[in-house]
Scaffold this motif. Structure first.
Motif, PDB file in Angstrom:
ATOM      1  N   LYS A 135       0.457   2.824  -3.403  1.00 11.74           N
ATOM      2  CA  LYS A 135      -0.898   3.015  -3.936  1.00 11.74           C
ATOM      3  C   LYS A 135      -1.041   4.288  -4.762  1.00 11.74           C
ATOM      4  O   LYS A 135      -1.963   4.407  -5.575  1.00 11.74           O
ATOM      5  CB  LYS A 135      -1.919   3.002  -2.800  1.00 11.74           C
ATOM      6  CG  LYS A 135      -1.780   4.128  -1.800  1.00 11.74           C
ATOM      7  CD  LYS A 135      -2.783   3.979  -0.667  1.00 11.74           C
ATOM      8  CE  LYS A 135      -2.631   5.073   0.382  1.00 11.74           C
ATOM      9  NZ  LYS A 135      -3.581   4.883   1.502  1.00 11.74           N
ATOM     10  N   THR A 176      -3.537  -3.224  -3.601  1.00  6.34           N
ATOM     11  CA  THR A 176      -2.449  -3.002  -2.653  1.00  6.34           C
ATOM     12  C   THR A 176      -2.779  -3.656  -1.311  1.00  6.34           C
ATOM     13  O   THR A 176      -3.941  -3.766  -0.920  1.00  6.34           O
ATOM     14  CB  THR A 176      -2.179  -1.502  -2.435  1.00  6.34           C
ATOM     15  OG1 THR A 176      -3.344  -0.882  -1.864  1.00  6.34           O
ATOM     16  CG2 THR A 176      -1.848  -0.814  -3.753  1.00  6.34           C
ATOM     17  N   TYR A 177      -1.715  -4.082  -0.622  1.00  6.45           N
ATOM     18  CA  TYR A 177      -1.866  -4.747   0.670  1.00  6.45           C
ATOM     19  C   TYR A 177      -1.020  -4.043   1.720  1.00  6.45           C
ATOM     20  O   TYR A 177       0.038  -3.470   1.410  1.00  6.45           O
ATOM     21  CB  TYR A 177      -1.429  -6.208   0.581  1.00  6.45           C
ATOM     22  CG  TYR A 177      -2.272  -7.047  -0.350  1.00  6.45           C
ATOM     23  CD1 TYR A 177      -3.583  -7.387  -0.019  1.00  6.45           C
ATOM     24  CD2 TYR A 177      -1.761  -7.494  -1.564  1.00  6.45           C
ATOM     25  CE1 TYR A 177      -4.360  -8.154  -0.872  1.00  6.45           C
ATOM     26  CE2 TYR A 177      -2.532  -8.273  -2.421  1.00  6.45           C
ATOM     27  CZ  TYR A 177      -3.824  -8.589  -2.075  1.00  6.45           C
ATOM     28  OH  TYR A 177      -4.597  -9.351  -2.910  1.00  6.45           O
ATOM     29  N   THR A 178      -1.471  -4.109   2.954  1.00  2.17           N
ATOM     30  CA  THR A 178      -0.693  -3.556   4.053  1.00  2.17           C
ATOM     31  C   THR A 178       0.493  -4.478   4.341  1.00  2.17           C
ATOM     32  O   THR A 178       0.479  -5.656   3.960  1.00  2.17           O
ATOM     33  CB  THR A 178      -1.550  -3.445   5.321  1.00  2.17           C
ATOM     34  OG1 THR A 178      -1.916  -4.775   5.757  1.00  2.17           O
ATOM     35  CG2 THR A 178      -2.820  -2.628   5.068  1.00  2.17           C
ATOM     36  N   ASP A 202       0.806  -1.226   0.000  1.00  2.43           N
ATOM     37  CA  ASP A 202       0.000   0.000   0.000  1.00  2.43           C
ATOM     38  C   ASP A 202       0.840   1.277   0.000  1.00  2.43           C
ATOM     39  O   ASP A 202       0.333   2.355  -0.297  1.00  2.43           O
ATOM     40  CB  ASP A 202      -1.013   0.009   1.152  1.00  2.43           C
ATOM     41  CG  ASP A 202      -0.377  -0.034   2.534  1.00  2.43           C
ATOM     42  OD1 ASP A 202       0.867  -0.091   2.629  1.00  2.43           O
ATOM     43  OD2 ASP A 202      -1.138  -0.018   3.520  1.00  2.43           O
TER      44      ASP A 202
END
Length: 378
Positions: free
Chosen positions: A295, A313-315, A292
């Motif tokens: 992003k 997106t991923y954390t 992320d």
């Protein structure tokens, strides 16, 4: 932009077999999502709903009444999907109709996307088949009012469209469709992609035979073939396509990491080179996944907008949930994740293994995973 004037024939840029037209705010919002779910349609909507990304997404804007646009669409497209009231569509197309053997398919979708109605050229023009496929793609109810529906077999030009599959070439669509309709021996080979493509409440016809591999299908000497794969086939396999159509399922997930400010052109070059090395089709890319922190990365945003690829997106915590063979303390120091491209690709694809482990090229890092179609992606 297309300027519509009485007495003038507008110039349009036809790229795909079908046209999707919207004239209301809600219709445009739905239509922009529909072309991502149904890849065979060019999108047209009114200039007043312009959002700024139309050129990048190859969306055509028009200024003026849609009545003046329809004649050109009627002449050039195999089918027209209208997010316009049924009565208005009927009045506008009435003067354009010539013959059921020549008129294109016409569909109407309500403004909320609840129903898809077959309006014109249901059988010969393929509107009934298109209604079912488009409705399934957008999650709507198909409405077909003819006394007998289309023959319950595979519509070759729409096969897998509800999943976003795309054919590689339209050259053999007509002869292969004839083989399907005439109940000739048609081989089907599926190497990847969604398995639940048979949509009717009857068994698959006997003339459509599924083979576990291309080699076995070639040995069976079918009269036509449907091949579903994300890879570039070998020279000896091309004989299957002498009267065959190859479909590209959305099965490839690109995990991408890049330095800040990396240009779209550099990212795309790395993707193109990598897919070519792995002999994978770019048409089968399903999504781009990353951390992320990226992003708002312009290069990635421009690239995914250009190709209508979902950008996910991923954390760091989400990425760290994915088991990694080679976690990086250095990457963790700067991002909070022990990896970016590899876990991002694996997580979106819901896969356990990578087709390509992390590869660094210039300012770009890329990993590739194939979607696990046994379970839904996350």
């Amino acid at each position: 932009m297309i300027n519509l004037r009485e007495g003038e024939i507008p110039v349009i840029e036809k790229r795909k077999p079908y046209a999707l037209v919207a004239i209301t705010k809600h219709g445009v919002a739905h239509a922009r999502s529909y072309v991502e779910k149904f890849p065979y349609a060019d999108l047209y909507y009114m200039k007043k709903f312009e959002q700024g990304d139309e050129e990048t997404r190859q969306i055509q804007l028009f200024d003026g009444t849609v009545r003046l646009l329809l004649p050109s669409l009627f002449q050039q497209y195999k089918g027209i999907i209208c997010i316009i009231s049924l009565g208005a569509v009927v009045r506008m197309i009435a003067p354009l109709m010539i013959d059921k053997k020549k008129d294109p398919a016409v569909l109407v979708v309500d403004d909320k996307g609840q129903f898809v109605v077959s309006v014109l050229s249901g059988h010969i023009g393929g509107a009934n088949a298109l209604t079912h496929e488009f409705a399934k793609a957008i999650g709507a109810v198909p409405v077909v009012t003819t006394a007998s529906d289309v023959q319950k077999t595979i519509p070759v030009d729409l096969f897998g469209a509800q999943f976003g599959w795309m054919w590689d070439s339209e050259e053999k669509l007509t002869p292969v469709s004839a083989s399907v309709v005439n109940e000739e021996h048609v081989a089907i080979v599926q190497e990847t992609g969604e398995k639940n493509w048979w949509m009717y409440d009857r068994s698959i016809p006997d003339n459509l035979k599924i083979y576990p591999s291309i080699d076995e299908a070639i040995m069976a000497k079918p009269q036509a073939a449907l091949l579903i794969t994300d890879r570039l086939i070998e020279a000896h396999e091309e004989v299957l396509l002498e009267n065959g159509v190859m479909y590209r399922p959305k099965s490839i997930v690109l995990g991408i990491g890049c330095n800040r400010g990396t240009a779209m052109a550099e990212i795309e070059q790395v993707i193109d080179e990598t897919l070519a090395e792995l002999r994978l089709s770019k048409k089968s890319v399903k999504a781009v996944a990353t951390i992320d922190l990226k992003k708002n990365e312009t290069g990635l945003l421009d690239l995914t907008a250009k190709h209508n690829w979902p950008f996910v997106t991923y954390t760091p915590d989400q990425l760290n949930e994915i088991p990694m063979q080679n976690p990086s303390d250095t990457v963790f120091k700067y991002t909070g994740a022990y990896g970016v491209s590899e876990p991002a690709a694996l997580r979106y694809a819901n896969a356990k293994e990578l087709l390509l482990k992390k590869k660094k090229s210039g300012n770009v890092t890329i990993s590739i995973a194939r979607v696990n179609f046994q379970e839904e992606v996350q």
